[in-house]
Motif scaffolding. Structure first.
Motif, short mmCIF file in Angstrom:
data_model
loop_
_atom_site.label_atom_id
_atom_site.label_comp_id
_atom_site.label_asym_id
_atom_site.label_seq_id
_atom_site.Cartn_x
_atom_site.Cartn_y
_atom_site.Cartn_z
N GLU A 1 -11.13 6.64 -3.77
CA GLU A 1 -11.49 5.39 -4.25
C GLU A 1 -11.55 4.86 -5.58
O GLU A 1 -10.98 3.92 -5.82
N ALA A 2 -12.05 5.80 -6.49
CA ALA A 2 -11.90 5.53 -7.76
C ALA A 2 -10.59 5.61 -8.38
O ALA A 2 -10.25 4.60 -9.10
N LEU A 3 -9.59 6.23 -7.87
CA LEU A 3 -8.25 6.12 -7.86
C LEU A 3 -7.78 4.69 -7.61
O LEU A 3 -6.87 3.97 -8.25
N ASP A 4 -8.13 4.17 -6.50
CA ASP A 4 -7.60 2.93 -5.91
C ASP A 4 -8.09 1.77 -6.94
O ASP A 4 -7.35 0.79 -7.06
N ARG A 5 -9.24 2.00 -7.63
CA ARG A 5 -9.63 0.93 -8.46
C ARG A 5 -8.70 0.87 -9.67
O ARG A 5 -8.64 -0.08 -10.48
N GLU A 6 -7.91 1.99 -9.90
CA GLU A 6 -6.95 1.90 -11.19
C GLU A 6 -5.73 1.42 -10.78
O GLU A 6 -4.93 1.18 -11.46
N VAL A 7 -5.46 1.58 -9.49
CA VAL A 7 -4.04 0.92 -8.85
C VAL A 7 -4.54 -0.02 -7.77
O VAL A 7 -4.68 0.21 -6.70
N PRO A 8 -4.50 -1.30 -8.31
CA PRO A 8 -5.06 -2.40 -7.12
C PRO A 8 -4.31 -2.34 -6.18
O PRO A 8 -2.68 -2.42 -6.24
N GLY A 9 -4.75 -2.82 -4.95
CA GLY A 9 -3.88 -2.79 -3.56
C GLY A 9 -3.61 -1.56 -2.99
O GLY A 9 -2.92 -1.45 -2.05
N THR A 47 0.87 -1.07 -0.01
CA THR A 47 -0.23 0.17 0.04
C THR A 47 0.83 1.23 -0.06
O THR A 47 2.08 1.10 0.09
N ASP A 48 0.30 2.39 0.04
CA ASP A 48 0.94 3.72 -0.12
C ASP A 48 1.44 4.17 1.19
O ASP A 48 2.68 4.69 1.31
N VAL A 49 0.67 4.18 2.33
CA VAL A 49 0.95 4.69 3.57
C VAL A 49 0.43 4.12 4.49
O VAL A 49 -0.75 3.49 4.58
N MET A 50 0.96 4.03 5.79
CA MET A 50 0.40 3.51 7.03
C MET A 50 0.79 4.45 8.29
O MET A 50 1.88 5.19 8.17
N SER A 51 -0.23 4.61 9.11
CA SER A 51 0.22 5.40 10.51
C SER A 51 0.32 4.65 11.68
O SER A 51 -0.79 3.58 11.87
N PHE A 52 1.00 4.90 12.51
CA PHE A 52 1.10 4.24 13.64
C PHE A 52 1.33 5.16 14.91
O PHE A 52 2.32 5.40 15.23
N PRO A 53 0.11 5.59 15.58
CA PRO A 53 0.02 6.42 16.46
C PRO A 53 0.84 5.88 17.80
O PRO A 53 0.52 4.55 18.06
N MET A 54 1.19 6.48 18.73
CA MET A 54 1.74 6.02 20.02
C MET A 54 0.62 5.39 20.91
O MET A 54 -0.45 6.32 21.04
N ASP A 55 0.67 4.14 21.25
CA ASP A 55 -0.58 3.41 21.96
C ASP A 55 -0.92 4.58 23.07
O ASP A 55 -2.05 4.40 23.35
N GLU A 56 -0.11 5.30 23.92
CA GLU A 56 -0.50 5.75 25.09
C GLU A 56 -0.94 7.06 24.80
O GLU A 56 -1.57 7.88 25.61
N GLN A 114 4.42 6.23 -6.42
CA GLN A 114 4.52 6.55 -7.93
C GLN A 114 3.46 6.04 -8.66
O GLN A 114 3.03 6.52 -9.65
N ARG A 115 2.91 4.87 -8.42
CA ARG A 115 1.82 4.31 -9.23
C ARG A 115 0.65 5.10 -9.13
O ARG A 115 -0.02 5.38 -9.95
N GLN A 116 0.29 5.52 -7.72
CA GLN A 116 -0.66 6.34 -7.49
C GLN A 116 -0.52 7.57 -8.25
O GLN A 116 -1.55 8.29 -8.97
N ALA A 117 0.68 8.25 -8.18
CA ALA A 117 0.94 9.46 -8.92
C ALA A 117 0.60 9.44 -10.31
O ALA A 117 0.11 10.32 -10.97
N ASP A 118 1.12 8.38 -11.11
CA ASP A 118 0.95 8.19 -12.50
C ASP A 118 -0.38 8.13 -12.92
O ASP A 118 -1.00 8.69 -13.84
N ALA A 119 -1.13 7.20 -11.90
CA ALA A 119 -2.66 7.21 -12.44
C ALA A 119 -3.41 8.65 -12.22
O ALA A 119 -4.26 8.80 -12.82
N ALA A 120 -2.70 9.20 -11.20
CA ALA A 120 -3.56 10.58 -10.96
C ALA A 120 -2.97 11.80 -11.88
O ALA A 120 -3.83 12.73 -12.04
N GLY A 121 -2.01 11.75 -12.34
CA GLY A 121 -1.43 12.36 -13.28
C GLY A 121 -0.61 13.57 -12.70
O GLY A 121 -0.58 14.86 -13.16
#
Length: 202
Positions: A181-189, A62-71, A103-110
């Motif tokens: 979401e529409a862009l996601d369909r262009e870039v599976p995963g 995937t493109d990004v993941m976020s991990f906030p501190m648990d506390e 980069q895949r997302q950027a290419d699909a989005a232009g």
């Protein structure tokens, strides 16, 4: 704001200065304690795919993941306007980006990968402050704020005479949740996942 950047992706074209700048701007606009800290790490496809399945129980990169501190609870660093007053500064958490997938997302989005990584970084910052998109109302709020912060950042760097990459004008540059979401369909995963949580045990 102390932001540590690590590029473990081996991918060229990642502008460390830009990512720190846009994150610092987003946190500043959200009144985050200036002594708070976070880490931004760029990783390769295999690493993000491993994190994706381990924390979200979703296969593939995937493109990004976020991990906030648990506390930390939402708003403790002054994020959400309806949150309690900021407490002592601390570690907000980690934002993990995958430039190759971006980069895949950027290419699909232009638009450029620089813009895509800036967008994803702002999204990650909001997750660390307690924002999420698990419901339609949350999704609408978070994407609107994300786009507002990103647009304001472009205005800010223009005033400062700083240039990282051209501000895109295409229809997918500042997407609503539905447009993304529409862009996601262009870039599976692809797609912007919610906050990272441990996958349920089988």
């Amino acid at each position: 704001m102390s932001i540590e950047f690590l590029n473990e992706s081996g991918y060229e074209g990642v502008n460390e200065e830009m990512l720190i700048d846009v994150a610092s701007f987003a946190f500043g606009q959200m009144d985050v304690n200036p002594d708070a800290e976070c880490t931004i790490t760029c990783v390769d496809l295999d690493t993000i795919a491993d994190l994706h399945v381990r924390w979200m129980d979703l296969e593939g990169p995937t493109d990004v993941m976020s991990f906030p501190m648990d506390e930390l609870t939402p708003g403790h660093q002054g994020g959400r306007p309806d949150a309690p007053a900021p407490e002592l500064p601390g570690m907000l958490g980690d934002i993990v980006l995958c430039p190759e997938f971006a980069q895949r997302q950027a290419d699909a989005a232009g638009h450029s990968i620089g813009h895509e990584l800036a967008l994803l970084t702002v999204h990650g910052c909001l997750h660390l402050l307690g924002y999420d998109h698990g419901t339609p109302a949350e999704e609408k709020e978070m994407f609107a704020l994300q786009n507002e912060l990103l647009a304001d950042w472009y205005d800010d760097i223009k005033k400062r005479g700083v240039t990282f990459h051209p501000k895109p004008t295409g229809p997918k540059a500042f997407p609503s949740a539905a447009e993304r979401e529409a862009l996601d369909r262009e870039v599976p995963g692809g797609g912007i996942p919610a906050i990272g949580e441990p996958a349920p045990e089988n």
